[in-house]
Scaffold this motif. Structure first.
Motif, PDB file in Angstrom:
ATOM      1  N   TYR A  35      -2.066 -26.745 116.727  1.00 55.28           N
ATOM      2  CA  TYR A  35      -2.022 -27.263 118.088  1.00 55.28           C
ATOM      3  C   TYR A  35      -0.653 -26.973 118.685  1.00 55.28           C
ATOM      4  O   TYR A  35       0.330 -26.869 117.967  1.00 55.28           O
ATOM      5  CB  TYR A  35      -2.212 -28.785 118.108  1.00 55.28           C
ATOM      6  CG  TYR A  35      -3.517 -29.281 117.537  1.00 55.28           C
ATOM      7  CD1 TYR A  35      -3.583 -29.801 116.257  1.00 55.28           C
ATOM      8  CD2 TYR A  35      -4.680 -29.246 118.301  1.00 55.28           C
ATOM      9  CE1 TYR A  35      -4.776 -30.290 115.736  1.00 55.28           C
ATOM     10  CE2 TYR A  35      -5.879 -29.727 117.780  1.00 55.28           C
ATOM     11  CZ  TYR A  35      -5.914 -30.239 116.499  1.00 55.28           C
ATOM     12  OH  TYR A  35      -7.107 -30.714 115.998  1.00 55.28           O
ATOM     13  N   GLN A  37       1.882 -28.681 121.849  1.00 54.85           N
ATOM     14  CA  GLN A  37       2.046 -29.828 122.731  1.00 54.85           C
ATOM     15  C   GLN A  37       3.131 -29.514 123.746  1.00 54.85           C
ATOM     16  O   GLN A  37       4.281 -29.277 123.389  1.00 54.85           O
ATOM     17  CB  GLN A  37       2.412 -31.094 121.955  1.00 54.85           C
ATOM     18  CG  GLN A  37       2.451 -32.336 122.825  1.00 54.85           C
ATOM     19  CD  GLN A  37       2.708 -33.595 122.024  1.00 54.85           C
ATOM     20  OE1 GLN A  37       3.498 -33.612 121.085  1.00 54.85           O
ATOM     21  NE2 GLN A  37       2.030 -34.680 122.384  1.00 54.85           N
ATOM     22  N   GLY A  40       3.401 -33.020 129.742  1.00 56.87           N
ATOM     23  CA  GLY A  40       2.431 -33.115 130.830  1.00 56.87           C
ATOM     24  C   GLY A  40       1.102 -32.450 130.560  1.00 56.87           C
ATOM     25  O   GLY A  40       0.185 -32.551 131.377  1.00 56.87           O
ATOM     26  N   MET A  41       0.961 -31.760 129.413  1.00 59.96           N
ATOM     27  CA  MET A  41      -0.286 -31.042 129.129  1.00 59.96           C
ATOM     28  C   MET A  41      -1.064 -31.681 127.995  1.00 59.96           C
ATOM     29  O   MET A  41      -2.227 -31.410 127.812  1.00 59.96           O
ATOM     30  CB  MET A  41       0.019 -29.586 128.755  1.00 59.96           C
ATOM     31  CG  MET A  41       0.595 -28.764 129.858  1.00 59.96           C
ATOM     32  SD  MET A  41      -0.587 -28.470 131.161  1.00 59.96           S
ATOM     33  CE  MET A  41      -1.801 -27.464 130.327  1.00 59.96           C
ATOM     34  N   GLY A  42      -0.412 -32.490 127.210  1.00 59.02           N
ATOM     35  CA  GLY A  42      -1.096 -33.026 126.044  1.00 59.02           C
ATOM     36  C   GLY A  42      -1.222 -31.966 124.964  1.00 59.02           C
ATOM     37  O   GLY A  42      -0.729 -30.844 125.079  1.00 59.02           O
ATOM     38  N   LEU A  43      -1.911 -32.296 123.915  1.00 57.18           N
ATOM     39  CA  LEU A  43      -2.131 -31.381 122.797  1.00 57.18           C
ATOM     40  C   LEU A  43      -3.277 -30.430 123.108  1.00 57.18           C
ATOM     41  O   LEU A  43      -4.280 -30.831 123.713  1.00 57.18           O
ATOM     42  CB  LEU A  43      -2.471 -32.175 121.528  1.00 57.18           C
ATOM     43  CG  LEU A  43      -1.309 -32.876 120.862  1.00 57.18           C
ATOM     44  CD1 LEU A  43      -1.767 -34.136 120.128  1.00 57.18           C
ATOM     45  CD2 LEU A  43      -0.618 -31.937 119.881  1.00 57.18           C
ATOM     46  N   LEU A  45      -5.640 -27.116 121.263  1.00 59.32           N
ATOM     47  CA  LEU A  45      -5.973 -26.394 120.046  1.00 59.32           C
ATOM     48  C   LEU A  45      -5.748 -24.907 120.239  1.00 59.32           C
ATOM     49  O   LEU A  45      -6.271 -24.306 121.180  1.00 59.32           O
ATOM     50  CB  LEU A  45      -7.434 -26.673 119.672  1.00 59.32           C
ATOM     51  CG  LEU A  45      -7.992 -25.988 118.432  1.00 59.32           C
ATOM     52  CD1 LEU A  45      -7.281 -26.488 117.179  1.00 59.32           C
ATOM     53  CD2 LEU A  45      -9.493 -26.212 118.325  1.00 59.32           C
ATOM     54  N   PHE A  90       2.048 -28.262 116.137  1.00 61.31           N
ATOM     55  CA  PHE A  90       1.610 -29.146 115.069  1.00 61.31           C
ATOM     56  C   PHE A  90       0.486 -28.485 114.288  1.00 61.31           C
ATOM     57  O   PHE A  90      -0.440 -27.923 114.866  1.00 61.31           O
ATOM     58  CB  PHE A  90       1.088 -30.473 115.630  1.00 61.31           C
ATOM     59  CG  PHE A  90       2.151 -31.366 116.194  1.00 61.31           C
ATOM     60  CD1 PHE A  90       2.433 -31.369 117.549  1.00 61.31           C
ATOM     61  CD2 PHE A  90       2.870 -32.210 115.356  1.00 61.31           C
ATOM     62  CE1 PHE A  90       3.409 -32.199 118.073  1.00 61.31           C
ATOM     63  CE2 PHE A  90       3.847 -33.053 115.866  1.00 61.31           C
ATOM     64  CZ  PHE A  90       4.125 -33.034 117.226  1.00 61.31           C
ATOM     65  N   PHE A 104      -1.632 -34.899 110.409  1.00 66.73           N
ATOM     66  CA  PHE A 104      -0.749 -33.989 111.124  1.00 66.73           C
ATOM     67  C   PHE A 104       0.551 -33.750 110.358  1.00 66.73           C
ATOM     68  O   PHE A 104       1.084 -34.648 109.704  1.00 66.73           O
ATOM     69  CB  PHE A 104      -0.411 -34.567 112.499  1.00 66.73           C
ATOM     70  CG  PHE A 104      -1.546 -34.477 113.479  1.00 66.73           C
ATOM     71  CD1 PHE A 104      -2.603 -35.361 113.407  1.00 66.73           C
ATOM     72  CD2 PHE A 104      -1.555 -33.503 114.457  1.00 66.73           C
ATOM     73  CE1 PHE A 104      -3.666 -35.275 114.304  1.00 66.73           C
ATOM     74  CE2 PHE A 104      -2.606 -33.410 115.365  1.00 66.73           C
ATOM     75  CZ  PHE A 104      -3.662 -34.303 115.278  1.00 66.73           C
TER      76      PHE A 104
ATOM     77  N   ILE B  43       2.723 -37.654 114.547  1.00 65.13           N
ATOM     78  CA  ILE B  43       1.384 -38.065 114.984  1.00 65.13           C
ATOM     79  C   ILE B  43       0.622 -38.606 113.788  1.00 65.13           C
ATOM     80  O   ILE B  43       0.560 -37.967 112.732  1.00 65.13           O
ATOM     81  CB  ILE B  43       0.615 -36.877 115.593  1.00 65.13           C
ATOM     82  CG1 ILE B  43       1.359 -36.325 116.813  1.00 65.13           C
ATOM     83  CG2 ILE B  43      -0.799 -37.309 115.997  1.00 65.13           C
ATOM     84  CD1 ILE B  43       0.762 -35.047 117.371  1.00 65.13           C
ATOM     85  N   PHE B  99      -8.082 -33.407 123.753  1.00 62.58           N
ATOM     86  CA  PHE B  99      -7.134 -34.514 123.829  1.00 62.58           C
ATOM     87  C   PHE B  99      -6.987 -35.078 125.232  1.00 62.58           C
ATOM     88  O   PHE B  99      -6.952 -34.334 126.221  1.00 62.58           O
ATOM     89  CB  PHE B  99      -5.755 -34.056 123.347  1.00 62.58           C
ATOM     90  CG  PHE B  99      -5.728 -33.642 121.911  1.00 62.58           C
ATOM     91  CD1 PHE B  99      -6.030 -32.343 121.549  1.00 62.58           C
ATOM     92  CD2 PHE B  99      -5.409 -34.556 120.919  1.00 62.58           C
ATOM     93  CE1 PHE B  99      -6.011 -31.952 120.221  1.00 62.58           C
ATOM     94  CE2 PHE B  99      -5.384 -34.182 119.587  1.00 62.58           C
ATOM     95  CZ  PHE B  99      -5.682 -32.877 119.239  1.00 62.58           C
ATOM     96  N   GLY B 100      -6.867 -36.401 125.299  1.00 67.31           N
ATOM     97  CA  GLY B 100      -6.418 -37.029 126.521  1.00 67.31           C
ATOM     98  C   GLY B 100      -4.918 -36.824 126.677  1.00 67.31           C
ATOM     99  O   GLY B 100      -4.236 -36.351 125.764  1.00 67.31           O
ATOM    100  N   GLN B 101      -4.424 -37.218 127.856  1.00 62.82           N
ATOM    101  CA  GLN B 101      -3.001 -37.038 128.159  1.00 62.82           C
ATOM    102  C   GLN B 101      -2.131 -38.063 127.434  1.00 62.82           C
ATOM    103  O   GLN B 101      -0.915 -37.899 127.371  1.00 62.82           O
ATOM    104  CB  GLN B 101      -2.756 -37.162 129.667  1.00 62.82           C
ATOM    105  CG  GLN B 101      -3.455 -36.114 130.477  1.00 62.82           C
ATOM    106  CD  GLN B 101      -2.668 -34.805 130.526  1.00 62.82           C
ATOM    107  OE1 GLN B 101      -1.903 -34.505 129.617  1.00 62.82           O
ATOM    108  NE2 GLN B 101      -2.852 -34.048 131.582  1.00 62.82           N
TER     109      GLN B 101
END
Lengths: 113, 109
Positions: A35, A37, A40-43, A45, A90, A104, B43, B99-101
């Motif tokens: 992943y 990260q 502002g975008m989040g994780l 894949l 990650f 993770f 995480i 994934f959510g934010q």
């Protein structure tokens, strides 16, 4: 058990350089994931491997290649790094022994200048 | 529209308060994960559930598959619960997560 380990922890690359991020797990999990990260975008894949010998693209695979070397190890390669690949990466794994919860790694912070 | 929507995006509360974080999703899923990301960046998986309710200590997660909604509750919140909480539905047998934010939770003493 070490769980999921990643190397390196930090890396700075110049545009156009290549590098490989290493990931290993000692939980006998079949599935492994990469992943990224971004703020502002989040994780998201990048690639995953459902089992040894198989790999599949995720949401954002462009600019990356992966190798599932054996059941334990799953590497992510940037052939020609670009500033847009500056991110935290990650690795994760899951399997029957974890009831498919994902474990993770600590992450690799990559900066491309 | 994002496939996964979390609310609130930020939440500040006092120690001891009951906390609820909500997650709505639009994709068909096989299960839903709740993750915790510590201020240092690590995480950790809190829950994976496909129906009903799960409880670990002070944390409770519920899911309503028909309504495509999940909630994470924290009872008797503590400053060490301060973290980002991430909802992640999984699609397909390979447990591909969307994934959510994230919800940034701050618990003040």
């Amino acid at each position: 058990n070490a769980g999921v380990t990643q190397t390196p922890k930090f890396q700075v690359l110049k545009t156009g350089q290549s590098m490989t991020l290493q990931c290993a797990q000692d939980m006998n999990h079949n599935s492994m994931y990469w992943y990224r990260q971004d703020p502002g975008m989040g994780l998201r894949l990048i690639y995953y491997s459902a089992s040894e010998g198989t790999t599949d693209k995720g949401e954002v695979p462009n600019g990356y290649n992966v190798s599932r070397l054996n059941k334990r190890e799953f590497s992510l390669r940037l052939e020609s790094a670009a500033p847009s690949q500056t991110s935290v990466y990650f690795c994760a794994s899951s399997g029957v022994s974890s009831s498919y919860e994902q474990y993770f790694g600590p992450g690799t912070r990559l900066t491309v200048t | 529209k994002n496939e996964v929507e979390q609310s609130p995006q930020n939440l500040t509360a006092q120690e001891g308060e009951f906390i609820t974080i909500n997650c709505s999703y639009s994709v068909g899923i096989s299960a839903l994960h709740w993750l915790q990301q510590h201020p240092g960046g690590g995480i950790v998986s809190l829950f994976m559930l496909s129906s009903g309710k799960k409880k670990h200590g002070r944390l409770i997660a519920t899911i309503n598959i028909q309504e495509k909604h999940s909630s994470l509750h924290i009872t008797a919140s503590h400053p060490r619960d301060s973290a980002v909480y991430i909802c992640a539905p999984s699609k397909g047998g390979a447990q591909k997560l969307v994934f959510g934010q994230g919800t940034r939770l701050t618990i003040n003493p």
